[in-house]
Design an enzyme around this catalytic site. Structure first.
Site, short mmCIF file in Angstrom:
data_model
loop_
_atom_site.label_atom_id
_atom_site.label_comp_id
_atom_site.label_asym_id
_atom_site.label_seq_id
_atom_site.Cartn_x
_atom_site.Cartn_y
_atom_site.Cartn_z
N LYS A 1 6.49 50.82 -5.71
CA LYS A 1 6.31 51.41 -4.95
C LYS A 1 4.70 50.62 -4.21
O LYS A 1 4.09 50.04 -4.32
CB LYS A 1 5.67 52.74 -5.69
CG LYS A 1 4.77 53.97 -4.61
CD LYS A 1 3.75 54.90 -4.70
CE LYS A 1 3.26 55.95 -3.70
NZ LYS A 1 2.55 57.54 -5.18
N VAL B 1 8.88 53.15 -1.45
CA VAL B 1 9.40 52.80 -2.56
C VAL B 1 10.68 52.28 -2.61
O VAL B 1 12.07 52.77 -1.50
CB VAL B 1 9.73 53.98 -3.38
CG1 VAL B 1 9.76 53.59 -5.02
CG2 VAL B 1 8.14 55.58 -3.47
N GLY C 1 13.12 56.05 -0.45
CA GLY C 1 12.09 56.87 -0.03
C GLY C 1 10.74 56.66 0.50
O GLY C 1 10.20 55.06 0.03
N GLY D 1 6.92 57.94 1.66
CA GLY D 1 5.24 58.58 2.00
C GLY D 1 4.75 58.32 3.12
O GLY D 1 4.83 57.78 3.67
N GLY D 2 3.70 59.15 2.64
CA GLY D 2 2.75 59.70 4.17
C GLY D 2 1.80 57.74 4.09
O GLY D 2 1.71 57.43 4.83
N ASP E 1 -1.70 68.37 -7.08
CA ASP E 1 -0.42 67.73 -5.53
C ASP E 1 1.12 68.10 -6.75
O ASP E 1 1.71 67.31 -6.22
CB ASP E 1 -0.24 66.42 -5.50
CG ASP E 1 0.12 66.71 -3.53
OD1 ASP E 1 0.51 67.19 -3.07
OD2 ASP E 1 0.54 65.17 -2.93
#
Length: 599
Positions: free
Chosen positions: A340, A326, A319, A321-322, A436
Protein backbone atom coordinates in the site's frame (compact mmCIF):
# COMPACT_ATOMS: atom_id res chain seq x y z
CA UNK A 1 15.67 49.82 -2.75
CA UNK A 2 19.01 48.90 -1.18
CA UNK A 3 18.36 51.33 1.65
CA UNK A 4 14.98 49.73 2.40
CA UNK A 5 16.52 46.26 2.40
CA UNK A 6 19.33 47.45 4.70
CA UNK A 7 16.87 49.04 7.10
CA UNK A 8 14.61 45.98 7.16
CA UNK A 9 17.57 43.73 7.85
CA UNK A 10 18.67 45.88 10.78
CA UNK A 11 15.11 46.08 12.04
CA UNK A 12 14.83 42.27 11.92
CA UNK A 13 18.05 41.91 13.91
CA UNK A 14 16.80 44.39 16.47
CA UNK A 15 13.47 42.59 16.73
CA UNK A 16 15.14 39.23 17.34
CA UNK A 17 17.57 40.78 19.81
CA UNK A 18 14.71 42.23 21.88
CA UNK A 19 12.68 39.03 21.62
CA UNK A 20 15.49 36.69 22.63
CA UNK A 21 17.49 38.71 25.09
CA UNK A 22 14.59 40.50 26.74
CA UNK A 23 11.45 38.38 26.63
CA UNK A 24 12.84 34.86 26.56
CA UNK A 25 15.86 34.69 28.80
CA UNK A 26 14.55 36.53 31.83
CA UNK A 27 12.01 33.89 32.99
CA UNK A 28 14.64 31.15 32.85
CA UNK A 29 16.91 33.22 35.06
CA UNK A 30 14.25 34.05 37.62
CA UNK A 31 12.95 30.54 38.29
CA UNK A 32 13.60 29.29 41.84
CA UNK A 33 14.58 25.62 42.39
CA UNK A 34 12.03 23.39 44.14
CA UNK A 35 11.97 19.79 45.41
CA UNK A 36 9.60 16.82 45.71
CA UNK A 37 10.50 13.65 47.57
CA UNK A 38 13.87 12.38 46.33
CA UNK A 39 14.01 14.77 43.37
CA UNK A 40 15.83 17.83 44.71
CA UNK A 41 16.62 21.22 43.19
CA UNK A 42 14.10 21.00 40.38
CA UNK A 43 14.97 23.89 38.08
CA UNK A 44 14.93 25.06 34.47
CA UNK A 45 13.59 23.68 32.23
CA UNK A 46 11.42 21.89 34.84
CA UNK A 47 9.10 23.27 37.47
CA UNK A 48 6.51 21.97 39.93
CA UNK A 49 2.86 22.75 39.34
CA UNK A 50 1.52 25.21 41.89
CA UNK A 51 4.91 26.36 43.10
CA UNK A 52 4.99 30.09 43.86
CA UNK A 53 7.49 31.96 41.75
CA UNK A 54 8.30 35.37 40.38
CA UNK A 55 8.44 34.29 36.71
CA UNK A 56 6.01 35.55 34.14
CA UNK A 57 6.00 32.26 32.20
CA UNK A 58 5.45 28.61 33.14
CA UNK A 59 8.43 26.23 32.92
CA UNK A 60 9.02 24.30 29.71
CA UNK A 61 8.12 21.02 31.44
CA UNK A 62 5.63 21.03 34.28
CA UNK A 63 5.91 18.29 36.89
CA UNK A 64 3.56 17.51 39.77
CA UNK A 65 4.20 16.41 43.34
CA UNK A 66 1.89 13.62 44.57
CA UNK A 67 2.55 11.99 47.95
CA UNK A 68 6.24 12.92 47.74
CA UNK A 69 6.46 11.39 44.24
CA UNK A 70 7.48 13.61 41.35
CA UNK A 71 5.04 12.89 38.53
CA UNK A 72 5.26 13.62 34.82
CA UNK A 73 2.09 13.44 32.72
CA UNK A 74 2.27 12.98 28.95
CA UNK A 75 -0.96 12.75 26.97
CA UNK A 76 -2.84 11.65 30.13
CA UNK A 77 -0.30 8.88 30.82
CA UNK A 78 1.33 8.91 34.25
CA UNK A 79 5.06 8.45 34.86
CA UNK A 80 7.11 8.75 38.06
CA UNK A 81 10.28 10.80 37.73
CA UNK A 82 13.25 8.84 39.10
CA UNK A 83 16.10 11.18 38.21
CA UNK A 84 16.94 14.36 36.31
CA UNK A 85 20.45 14.82 34.94
CA UNK A 86 21.02 18.46 34.02
CA UNK A 87 24.50 17.72 32.67
CA UNK A 88 23.47 15.39 29.84
CA UNK A 89 19.88 16.75 29.53
CA UNK A 90 18.02 13.56 30.40
CA UNK A 91 15.11 12.63 32.62
CA UNK A 92 14.52 9.03 33.77
CA UNK A 93 10.88 7.99 34.24
CA UNK A 94 8.93 4.80 34.92
CA UNK A 95 5.34 3.86 34.09
CA UNK A 96 3.36 4.42 37.30
CA UNK A 97 1.54 1.12 36.81
CA UNK A 98 4.71 -0.83 37.59
CA UNK A 99 4.59 0.50 41.17
CA UNK A 100 0.91 -0.12 41.90
CA UNK A 101 1.29 -3.11 44.23
CA UNK A 102 4.95 -2.85 45.19
CA UNK A 103 5.59 -6.38 43.89
CA UNK A 104 6.21 -8.12 40.58
CA UNK A 105 2.50 -8.56 39.84
CA UNK A 106 2.28 -4.87 38.93
CA UNK A 107 2.03 -4.17 35.23
CA UNK A 108 2.39 -0.95 33.22
CA UNK A 109 -0.78 1.02 32.65
CA UNK A 110 -0.31 0.53 28.93
CA UNK A 111 2.04 -0.67 26.25
CA UNK A 112 4.95 1.63 25.49
CA UNK A 113 4.82 3.95 22.47
CA UNK A 114 7.26 6.78 21.91
CA UNK A 115 4.41 8.53 20.11
CA UNK A 116 2.78 9.05 23.51
CA UNK A 117 5.87 10.96 24.68
CA UNK A 118 6.46 12.87 21.45
CA UNK A 119 6.44 16.65 21.63
CA UNK A 120 8.58 19.53 20.42
CA UNK A 121 11.26 18.96 23.06
CA UNK A 122 11.23 15.34 24.27
CA UNK A 123 12.79 12.39 22.51
CA UNK A 124 13.63 8.83 23.42
CA UNK A 125 17.27 8.09 24.28
CA UNK A 126 17.87 4.91 22.25
CA UNK A 127 21.39 4.26 23.53
CA UNK A 128 21.33 1.43 26.06
CA UNK A 129 17.56 1.01 25.74
CA UNK A 130 16.18 -2.51 26.22
CA UNK A 131 12.80 -3.85 25.17
CA UNK A 132 10.66 -6.35 27.06
CA UNK A 133 7.79 -8.06 25.23
CA UNK A 134 4.83 -9.46 27.15
CA UNK A 135 3.43 -12.44 25.23
CA UNK A 136 0.36 -14.62 25.59
CA UNK A 137 0.55 -18.03 23.91
CA UNK A 138 -2.12 -20.64 23.30
CA UNK A 139 0.44 -23.42 23.85
CA UNK A 140 3.49 -23.70 26.13
CA UNK A 141 6.78 -22.59 24.59
CA UNK A 142 9.97 -24.50 25.34
CA UNK A 143 12.62 -21.86 24.74
CA UNK A 144 15.11 -20.03 26.93
CA UNK A 145 14.04 -16.80 25.23
CA UNK A 146 10.52 -17.14 26.70
CA UNK A 147 10.53 -16.34 30.44
CA UNK A 148 7.45 -17.52 32.34
CA UNK A 149 5.57 -14.74 34.18
CA UNK A 150 3.03 -16.86 36.04
CA UNK A 151 4.93 -17.01 39.35
CA UNK A 152 4.31 -13.26 39.57
CA UNK A 153 1.27 -12.50 37.46
CA UNK A 154 -0.98 -15.48 38.07
CA UNK A 155 -4.47 -14.14 38.66
CA UNK A 156 -3.47 -10.64 37.57
CA UNK A 157 -2.26 -10.90 33.99
CA UNK A 158 -4.75 -13.04 32.13
CA UNK A 159 -5.41 -12.10 28.51
CA UNK A 160 -8.16 -14.71 28.33
CA UNK A 161 -10.30 -12.46 30.54
CA UNK A 162 -10.34 -9.94 27.71
CA UNK A 163 -11.86 -12.38 25.21
CA UNK A 164 -15.13 -14.20 24.88
CA UNK A 165 -13.22 -17.40 24.11
CA UNK A 166 -12.57 -19.45 27.25
CA UNK A 167 -8.95 -20.48 26.66
CA UNK A 168 -5.90 -21.25 28.74
CA UNK A 169 -3.17 -18.76 27.93
CA UNK A 170 0.49 -19.09 28.83
CA UNK A 171 2.15 -15.78 29.60
CA UNK A 172 5.82 -15.00 28.96
CA UNK A 173 8.19 -12.10 28.59
CA UNK A 174 10.93 -11.92 25.99
CA UNK A 175 14.01 -9.73 26.13
CA UNK A 176 15.72 -8.04 23.23
CA UNK A 177 15.05 -6.53 19.84
CA UNK A 178 12.86 -9.03 18.06
CA UNK A 179 11.19 -9.00 14.67
CA UNK A 180 7.58 -10.13 14.74
CA UNK A 181 8.50 -12.99 12.42
CA UNK A 182 10.49 -14.49 15.31
CA UNK A 183 7.41 -14.72 17.53
CA UNK A 184 5.77 -18.16 17.60
CA UNK A 185 2.62 -18.34 15.46
CA UNK A 186 0.42 -19.23 18.43
CA UNK A 187 1.71 -16.29 20.49
CA UNK A 188 0.77 -12.64 20.37
CA UNK A 189 2.40 -9.50 21.74
CA UNK A 190 0.18 -8.02 24.44
CA UNK A 191 2.44 -5.36 25.88
CA UNK A 192 5.76 -3.62 25.32
CA UNK A 193 7.90 -2.12 28.07
CA UNK A 194 11.19 -0.18 27.83
CA UNK A 195 14.07 -0.08 30.29
CA UNK A 196 17.41 1.71 30.45
CA UNK A 197 18.72 -0.58 33.18
CA UNK A 198 22.39 -1.43 32.44
CA UNK A 199 22.02 -4.94 33.90
CA UNK A 200 18.76 -6.09 32.31
CA UNK A 201 20.57 -8.47 29.94
CA UNK A 202 22.20 -10.39 32.81
CA UNK A 203 22.05 -14.17 32.49
CA UNK A 204 19.48 -16.46 34.12
CA UNK A 205 17.03 -13.74 35.12
CA UNK A 206 13.63 -14.77 36.43
CA UNK A 207 10.57 -12.67 35.66
CA UNK A 208 10.77 -11.16 39.17
CA UNK A 209 14.34 -10.07 38.36
CA UNK A 210 13.22 -8.56 35.05
CA UNK A 211 10.40 -6.71 36.80
CA UNK A 212 12.93 -5.17 39.18
CA UNK A 213 15.01 -4.10 36.17
CA UNK A 214 11.93 -2.43 34.68
CA UNK A 215 11.58 -0.35 37.82
CA UNK A 216 14.80 1.39 36.80
CA UNK A 217 12.71 3.14 34.14
CA UNK A 218 13.87 4.56 30.82
CA UNK A 219 15.56 7.77 29.74
CA UNK A 220 14.17 10.64 27.75
CA UNK A 221 16.29 13.44 26.36
CA UNK A 222 15.07 17.02 26.37
CA UNK A 223 16.04 20.31 24.76
CA UNK A 224 16.94 23.23 27.00
CA UNK A 225 15.98 25.90 24.54
CA UNK A 226 13.01 26.44 22.24
CA UNK A 227 14.30 25.41 18.78
CA UNK A 228 12.68 28.51 17.28
CA UNK A 229 15.21 30.61 19.17
CA UNK A 230 18.41 28.74 18.35
CA UNK A 231 20.24 31.92 17.41
CA UNK A 232 19.30 33.90 20.49
CA UNK A 233 22.55 33.20 22.25
CA UNK A 234 24.52 34.58 19.34
CA UNK A 235 22.33 37.67 19.13
CA UNK A 236 22.54 38.32 22.84
CA UNK A 237 26.31 37.95 22.75
CA UNK A 238 26.32 40.44 19.87
CA UNK A 239 24.10 42.95 21.69
CA UNK A 240 26.78 45.61 21.82
CA UNK A 241 27.17 45.45 18.02
CA UNK A 242 23.41 45.79 17.52
CA UNK A 243 23.30 48.76 19.88
CA UNK A 244 26.14 50.44 18.00
CA UNK A 245 24.34 49.98 14.70
CA UNK A 246 21.16 51.65 15.85
CA UNK A 247 22.34 54.28 18.35
CA UNK A 248 20.40 55.40 21.40
CA UNK A 249 16.90 54.45 22.57
CA UNK A 250 15.16 57.47 21.01
CA UNK A 251 16.66 56.65 17.64
CA UNK A 252 15.50 53.09 18.00
CA UNK A 253 11.92 54.10 18.64
CA UNK A 254 11.91 56.49 15.70
CA UNK A 255 13.44 53.85 13.47
CA UNK A 256 10.83 51.27 14.46
CA UNK A 257 7.99 53.68 13.67
CA UNK A 258 9.45 54.70 10.30
CA UNK A 259 10.32 51.26 8.97
CA UNK A 260 7.59 49.25 10.68
CA UNK A 261 5.22 49.41 7.76
CA UNK A 262 8.00 48.76 5.24
CA UNK A 263 9.16 45.62 7.02
CA UNK A 264 6.05 44.10 8.63
CA UNK A 265 4.61 42.35 5.57
CA UNK A 266 7.83 40.76 4.28
CA UNK A 267 8.78 39.76 7.82
CA UNK A 268 5.41 38.10 8.38
CA UNK A 269 5.59 36.31 5.03
CA UNK A 270 9.13 35.11 5.72
CA UNK A 271 8.14 33.98 9.21
CA UNK A 272 5.12 32.03 7.92
CA UNK A 273 7.21 30.33 5.24
CA UNK A 274 9.77 29.37 7.87
CA UNK A 275 7.13 27.98 10.20
CA UNK A 276 5.44 26.07 7.36
CA UNK A 277 8.71 24.44 6.33
CA UNK A 278 9.60 23.62 9.91
CA UNK A 279 6.18 22.13 10.62
CA UNK A 280 6.34 19.85 7.58
CA UNK A 281 9.91 18.83 8.27
CA UNK A 282 8.89 18.10 11.85
CA UNK A 283 6.04 15.95 10.57
CA UNK A 284 8.40 13.83 8.47
CA UNK A 285 10.84 13.65 11.38
CA UNK A 286 8.04 12.65 13.76
CA UNK A 287 7.01 9.74 11.52
CA UNK A 288 10.59 8.56 11.02
CA UNK A 289 11.57 9.01 14.67
CA UNK A 290 8.48 7.16 15.81
CA UNK A 291 9.12 4.22 13.51
CA UNK A 292 12.81 4.20 14.37
CA UNK A 293 12.01 3.94 18.07
CA UNK A 294 9.58 1.09 17.37
CA UNK A 295 11.78 -0.68 14.83
CA UNK A 296 12.79 -3.38 17.26
CA UNK A 297 9.17 -4.49 17.46
CA UNK A 298 7.80 -3.61 14.10
CA UNK A 299 7.84 -5.80 11.00
CA UNK A 300 10.68 -5.43 8.54
CA UNK A 301 11.73 -1.94 7.52
CA UNK A 302 12.21 -1.60 3.76
CA UNK A 303 13.83 1.11 1.69
CA UNK A 304 11.76 2.67 -1.06
CA UNK A 305 14.03 1.08 -3.68
CA UNK A 306 13.20 -2.31 -2.15
CA UNK A 307 9.51 -1.46 -2.34
CA UNK A 308 9.88 -0.64 -6.04
CA UNK A 309 11.75 -3.89 -6.63
CA UNK A 310 9.23 -6.10 -4.83
CA UNK A 311 6.35 -4.55 -6.84
CA UNK A 312 8.30 -4.85 -10.10
CA UNK A 313 8.12 -1.09 -10.59
CA UNK A 314 4.49 -0.88 -9.36
CA UNK A 315 3.39 -3.07 -12.26
CA UNK A 316 0.20 -4.71 -10.94
CA UNK A 317 -2.35 -2.52 -9.16
CA UNK A 318 -4.79 -4.31 -6.87
CA UNK A 319 -6.89 -1.32 -5.91
CA UNK A 320 -6.92 2.29 -4.78
CA UNK A 321 -8.41 4.47 -2.08
CA UNK A 322 -8.72 8.16 -1.29
CA UNK A 323 -5.02 8.66 -0.55
CA UNK A 324 -3.45 5.31 -1.44
CA UNK A 325 -2.74 2.76 -4.14
CA UNK A 326 -2.31 -0.97 -3.52
CA UNK A 327 0.06 -3.06 -5.65
CA UNK A 328 0.87 -6.74 -5.83
CA UNK A 329 4.37 -7.54 -4.63
CA UNK A 330 6.71 -10.45 -4.08
CA UNK A 331 9.28 -10.85 -1.31
CA UNK A 332 12.68 -12.44 -1.87
CA UNK A 333 11.37 -15.52 -0.08
CA UNK A 334 8.74 -15.84 -2.81
CA UNK A 335 5.84 -14.82 -0.60
CA UNK A 336 3.17 -12.73 -2.35
CA UNK A 337 2.25 -9.50 -0.56
CA UNK A 338 0.08 -6.42 -1.00
CA UNK A 339 1.95 -3.11 -0.95
CA UNK A 340 0.00 0.00 0.00
CA UNK A 341 1.58 3.27 -1.17
CA UNK A 342 0.28 6.27 0.77
CA UNK A 343 -0.04 9.57 -1.04
CA UNK A 344 -0.41 13.05 0.37
CA UNK A 345 -3.35 13.60 2.67
CA UNK A 346 -4.58 16.28 4.98
CA UNK A 347 -3.63 14.11 7.96
CA UNK A 348 0.11 14.91 7.77
CA UNK A 349 1.24 11.34 8.35
CA UNK A 350 -1.31 10.59 11.08
CA UNK A 351 -3.08 7.91 9.03
CA UNK A 352 0.26 6.20 8.42
CA UNK A 353 1.12 6.25 12.12
CA UNK A 354 -2.40 5.03 12.98
CA UNK A 355 -1.99 1.96 10.79
CA UNK A 356 1.44 1.19 12.23
CA UNK A 357 0.62 1.61 15.93
CA UNK A 358 -2.67 -0.29 15.70
CA UNK A 359 -1.77 -3.36 13.65
CA UNK A 360 2.02 -3.42 13.90
CA UNK A 361 1.94 -5.80 16.87
CA UNK A 362 -1.43 -7.49 16.39
CA UNK A 363 -1.55 -11.22 15.76
CA UNK A 364 -5.12 -12.38 15.17
CA UNK A 365 -6.71 -14.67 12.61
CA UNK A 366 -9.26 -12.01 11.68
CA UNK A 367 -7.04 -8.91 11.52
CA UNK A 368 -4.79 -8.32 8.52
CA UNK A 369 -1.06 -8.77 9.29
CA UNK A 370 1.43 -5.98 8.68
CA UNK A 371 4.65 -7.54 7.32
CA UNK A 372 6.74 -4.45 6.71
CA UNK A 373 6.83 -0.72 6.09
CA UNK A 374 8.80 2.02 4.41
CA UNK A 375 9.24 5.58 5.70
CA UNK A 376 11.63 7.77 3.72
CA UNK A 377 10.56 11.38 4.19
CA UNK A 378 7.35 11.79 2.17
CA UNK A 379 7.58 8.26 0.70
CA UNK A 380 5.58 5.84 2.81
CA UNK A 381 4.46 2.30 2.16
CA UNK A 382 2.91 -0.56 4.12
CA UNK A 383 3.46 -4.21 3.20
CA UNK A 384 0.61 -6.57 4.13
CA UNK A 385 -0.11 -10.24 3.76
CA UNK A 386 -1.71 -10.87 0.37
CA UNK A 387 -5.45 -11.53 0.47
CA UNK A 388 -6.13 -13.63 -2.61
CA UNK A 389 -9.90 -13.08 -2.71
CA UNK A 390 -9.84 -9.31 -2.33
CA UNK A 391 -12.43 -7.34 -0.42
CA UNK A 392 -15.84 -8.50 0.75
CA UNK A 393 -17.40 -5.64 -1.22
CA UNK A 394 -17.31 -7.41 -4.57
CA UNK A 395 -19.03 -10.50 -3.14
CA UNK A 396 -21.88 -8.43 -1.78
CA UNK A 397 -22.56 -5.93 -4.55
CA UNK A 398 -20.99 -7.32 -7.73
CA UNK A 399 -23.31 -8.78 -10.37
CA UNK A 400 -20.48 -10.67 -12.04
CA UNK A 401 -20.77 -14.44 -12.26
CA UNK A 402 -18.55 -16.38 -9.92
CA UNK A 403 -18.54 -13.72 -7.21
CA UNK A 404 -21.61 -14.90 -5.32
CA UNK A 405 -21.14 -16.59 -1.97
CA UNK A 406 -23.56 -18.95 -0.31
CA UNK A 407 -25.63 -17.85 2.65
CA UNK A 408 -23.68 -20.21 4.90
CA UNK A 409 -20.33 -18.80 3.74
CA UNK A 410 -21.54 -15.24 4.39
CA UNK A 411 -22.58 -16.34 7.87
CA UNK A 412 -19.13 -17.82 8.55
CA UNK A 413 -17.51 -14.62 7.31
CA UNK A 414 -19.75 -12.52 9.58
CA UNK A 415 -18.59 -14.47 12.65
CA UNK A 416 -14.94 -13.99 11.66
CA UNK A 417 -15.40 -10.25 11.22
CA UNK A 418 -17.17 -10.03 14.58
CA UNK A 419 -14.30 -11.87 16.28
CA UNK A 420 -11.77 -9.53 14.69
CA UNK A 421 -13.59 -6.43 15.93
CA UNK A 422 -14.10 -8.01 19.36
CA UNK A 423 -10.34 -8.55 19.58
CA UNK A 424 -9.67 -4.91 18.71
CA UNK A 425 -12.04 -3.78 21.46
CA UNK A 426 -11.05 -6.15 24.26
CA UNK A 427 -8.13 -8.36 23.24
CA UNK A 428 -5.31 -5.79 23.27
CA UNK A 429 -3.74 -3.74 26.05
CA UNK A 430 -5.53 -0.73 24.52
CA UNK A 431 -8.98 -0.75 22.97
CA UNK A 432 -8.77 0.01 19.28
CA UNK A 433 -11.79 1.71 17.76
CA UNK A 434 -11.73 1.21 14.00
CA UNK A 435 -14.33 3.83 12.97
CA UNK A 436 -14.48 2.56 9.37
CA UNK A 437 -16.00 -0.93 9.34
CA UNK A 438 -17.46 -1.50 5.86
CA UNK A 439 -17.32 -4.18 3.12
CA UNK A 440 -14.36 -2.52 1.37
CA UNK A 441 -12.24 -2.87 4.54
CA UNK A 442 -12.93 -6.57 5.06
CA UNK A 443 -10.41 -8.66 3.12
CA UNK A 444 -10.68 -12.38 2.32
CA UNK A 445 -7.77 -14.81 2.07
CA UNK A 446 -7.57 -17.84 -0.23
CA UNK A 447 -9.86 -19.77 2.16
CA UNK A 448 -12.32 -16.87 2.47
CA UNK A 449 -11.24 -16.22 6.07
CA UNK A 450 -12.06 -12.53 6.69
CA UNK A 451 -9.60 -10.02 8.09
CA UNK A 452 -10.33 -6.47 9.23
CA UNK A 453 -8.07 -3.99 7.46
CA UNK A 454 -7.42 -0.26 6.88
CA UNK A 455 -6.77 1.35 10.27
CA UNK A 456 -6.18 4.88 8.96
CA UNK A 457 -9.07 6.30 10.99
CA UNK A 458 -8.54 4.12 14.06
CA UNK A 459 -8.16 5.54 17.57
CA UNK A 460 -6.57 3.97 20.65
CA UNK A 461 -8.01 4.38 24.14
CA UNK A 462 -7.44 2.75 27.55
CA UNK A 463 -9.44 -0.45 28.00
CA UNK A 464 -11.21 0.95 31.05
CA UNK A 465 -12.58 3.99 29.16
CA UNK A 466 -16.26 3.30 28.52
CA UNK A 467 -16.58 6.64 26.76
CA UNK A 468 -13.94 8.36 24.69
CA UNK A 469 -13.34 12.07 24.09
CA UNK A 470 -15.61 13.46 21.41
CA UNK A 471 -14.09 13.01 18.01
CA UNK A 472 -15.03 14.62 14.74
CA UNK A 473 -17.30 12.54 12.51
CA UNK A 474 -15.08 9.91 10.93
CA UNK A 475 -15.88 6.98 8.69
CA UNK A 476 -18.06 6.34 5.66
CA UNK A 477 -21.62 7.53 5.20
CA UNK A 478 -24.10 4.72 5.57
CA UNK A 479 -21.97 2.96 8.19
CA UNK A 480 -21.26 5.78 10.65
CA UNK A 481 -22.97 5.64 14.03
CA UNK A 482 -25.48 8.46 14.67
CA UNK A 483 -23.72 9.62 17.87
CA UNK A 484 -20.82 10.78 15.70
CA UNK A 485 -23.23 13.38 14.31
CA UNK A 486 -25.65 14.01 17.16
CA UNK A 487 -24.21 14.43 20.65
CA UNK A 488 -27.60 14.16 22.38
CA UNK A 489 -27.92 10.51 21.32
CA UNK A 490 -25.09 9.34 23.57
CA UNK A 491 -21.34 9.33 24.10
CA UNK A 492 -18.86 7.87 21.65
CA UNK A 493 -17.51 4.43 22.49
CA UNK A 494 -16.77 1.03 20.95
CA UNK A 495 -20.53 0.92 20.24
CA UNK A 496 -19.79 3.05 17.16
CA UNK A 497 -18.03 0.05 15.61
CA UNK A 498 -20.92 -2.18 16.68
CA UNK A 499 -23.30 0.04 14.69
CA UNK A 500 -21.04 -0.12 11.61
CA UNK A 501 -20.85 -3.91 11.90
CA UNK A 502 -24.64 -4.07 12.06
CA UNK A 503 -24.97 -2.10 8.82
CA UNK A 504 -22.34 -4.36 7.24
CA UNK A 505 -24.15 -7.48 8.44
CA UNK A 506 -27.43 -6.25 6.96
CA UNK A 507 -25.78 -5.80 3.56
CA UNK A 508 -24.23 -9.26 3.77
CA UNK A 509 -27.71 -10.71 4.26
CA UNK A 510 -29.43 -8.75 1.50
CA UNK A 511 -26.42 -8.56 -0.90
CA UNK A 512 -27.41 -4.98 -1.69
CA UNK A 513 -26.88 -1.48 -0.32
CA UNK A 514 -29.01 -0.76 2.71
CA UNK A 515 -30.27 2.38 1.02
CA UNK A 516 -31.40 1.65 -2.53
CA UNK A 517 -33.58 4.20 -4.31
CA UNK A 518 -34.18 1.72 -7.14
CA UNK A 519 -35.62 -1.07 -5.01
CA UNK A 520 -38.43 -3.08 -6.57
CA UNK A 521 -40.90 -1.95 -3.91
CA UNK A 522 -40.88 1.48 -2.24
CA UNK A 523 -41.09 -0.19 1.18
CA UNK A 524 -37.70 -1.79 0.49
CA UNK A 525 -35.82 1.45 -0.29
CA UNK A 526 -34.30 1.34 3.20
CA UNK A 527 -33.74 -2.36 3.78
CA UNK A 528 -33.30 -2.29 7.60
CA UNK A 529 -36.75 -0.67 7.96
CA UNK A 530 -38.40 -3.16 5.63
CA UNK A 531 -36.81 -6.20 7.23
CA UNK A 532 -37.79 -5.03 10.75
CA UNK A 533 -41.40 -4.70 9.61
CA UNK A 534 -41.30 -8.22 8.18
CA UNK A 535 -40.03 -9.66 11.47
CA UNK A 536 -42.54 -7.66 13.52
CA UNK A 537 -45.38 -9.10 11.44
CA UNK A 538 -44.02 -12.62 11.85
CA UNK A 539 -43.33 -12.97 8.15
CA UNK A 540 -40.41 -14.82 6.63
CA UNK A 541 -37.68 -12.78 5.03
CA UNK A 542 -37.78 -13.66 1.35
CA UNK A 543 -34.32 -13.26 -0.15
CA UNK A 544 -34.08 -15.40 -3.28
CA UNK A 545 -34.38 -19.17 -3.34
CA UNK A 546 -32.88 -20.47 -0.12
CA UNK A 547 -33.24 -23.65 1.92
CA UNK A 548 -34.94 -23.89 5.31
CA UNK A 549 -31.53 -24.03 6.97
CA UNK A 550 -30.49 -20.86 5.16
CA UNK A 551 -33.72 -19.14 6.22
CA UNK A 552 -32.74 -19.72 9.84
CA UNK A 553 -29.29 -18.27 9.17
CA UNK A 554 -30.76 -15.21 7.46
CA UNK A 555 -33.19 -14.60 10.31
CA UNK A 556 -30.40 -14.87 12.86
CA UNK A 557 -28.13 -12.47 10.98
CA UNK A 558 -30.97 -9.97 10.54
CA UNK A 559 -31.94 -10.04 14.22
CA UNK A 560 -28.34 -9.55 15.33
CA UNK A 561 -27.97 -6.71 12.84
CA UNK A 562 -31.10 -4.97 14.16
CA UNK A 563 -29.68 -5.14 17.68
CA UNK A 564 -26.41 -3.63 16.46
CA UNK A 565 -27.98 -0.66 14.65
CA UNK A 566 -30.08 0.55 17.55
CA UNK A 567 -30.14 4.34 17.50
CA UNK A 568 -29.22 4.64 21.17
CA UNK A 569 -25.68 3.28 21.83
CA UNK A 570 -26.64 1.83 25.23
CA UNK A 571 -29.18 -0.45 23.51
CA UNK A 572 -26.52 -2.03 21.30
CA UNK A 573 -24.69 -5.19 22.45
CA UNK A 574 -20.92 -5.41 22.83
CA UNK A 575 -19.00 -7.31 20.16
CA UNK A 576 -18.47 -10.04 22.74
CA UNK A 577 -22.25 -10.44 22.92
CA UNK A 578 -22.59 -10.16 19.13
CA UNK A 579 -20.27 -13.16 18.65
CA UNK A 580 -22.30 -15.11 21.22
CA UNK A 581 -25.59 -14.23 19.49
CA UNK A 582 -24.28 -15.25 16.07
CA UNK A 583 -23.04 -18.59 17.40
CA UNK A 584 -26.30 -19.40 19.25
CA UNK A 585 -29.48 -20.82 17.76
CA UNK A 586 -31.98 -18.30 16.42
CA UNK A 587 -34.59 -19.50 18.93
CA UNK A 588 -32.37 -18.14 21.73
CA UNK A 589 -32.49 -14.58 20.38
CA UNK A 590 -34.95 -11.96 21.59
CA UNK A 591 -36.81 -9.84 19.09
CA UNK A 592 -35.03 -6.45 18.97
CA UNK A 593 -36.97 -3.22 19.49
CA UNK A 594 -37.34 -0.84 16.58
CA UNK A 595 -33.88 0.54 15.90
CA UNK A 596 -35.13 3.90 14.68
CA UNK A 597 -36.05 5.73 17.88
CA UNK A 598 -34.35 6.82 21.10
CA UNK A 599 -36.66 5.08 23.57
Amino acid sequence: MHLGRFVCTKFSLLHLFLLCCGAKTLPYQCQKPSSCGQILNISHPFGLKGDPGNCSEEPLYQLECENDNTVFYSKALKYYVLAINYQDSTIRVVDAGLLQRNNCSSLPFRSFSSYDLQDDFLYLRQMGMATVLYLSCENPVDSSHYIDTRPCTHGVYNPANRSSMERQYYSYVMLGNRNVSEIADHCRIDMVVKSSSPTIYSENLSYADIHNQLLYGFQLGYSWVNPDLDHCGFLCMSGIITADLFGNAASLIALIIVVGRLCTLPLVVAFLIYKWRRRHLSMFDMVEDFLQSQNNLMPIKYSFSEIKKMTNGFKTMLGEGGYSFVYKGKLRSGRIVAVKILGKSKCNGQEFINEVITIGRIHHANVVQLIGFCAERSKRALVYEFMANGSLEKYIFSQESGTSLSCKKMYEISIGVARGIEYLHKGCDMQILHFDIKPHNILLDENFIPKVSDFGLAKLYPIEDSMVPHTAARGTMGYMAPELFYKNIGGISYKADVYSFGMLLMEMVSKRKNLNAFAEHSSQIYFPSWVFDQLSLGKEIEIGEITDEEKEIVKKMVMVSLWCIQMKPSNRPSMNKVVEMLENEVCCLQMPPTPFNLV
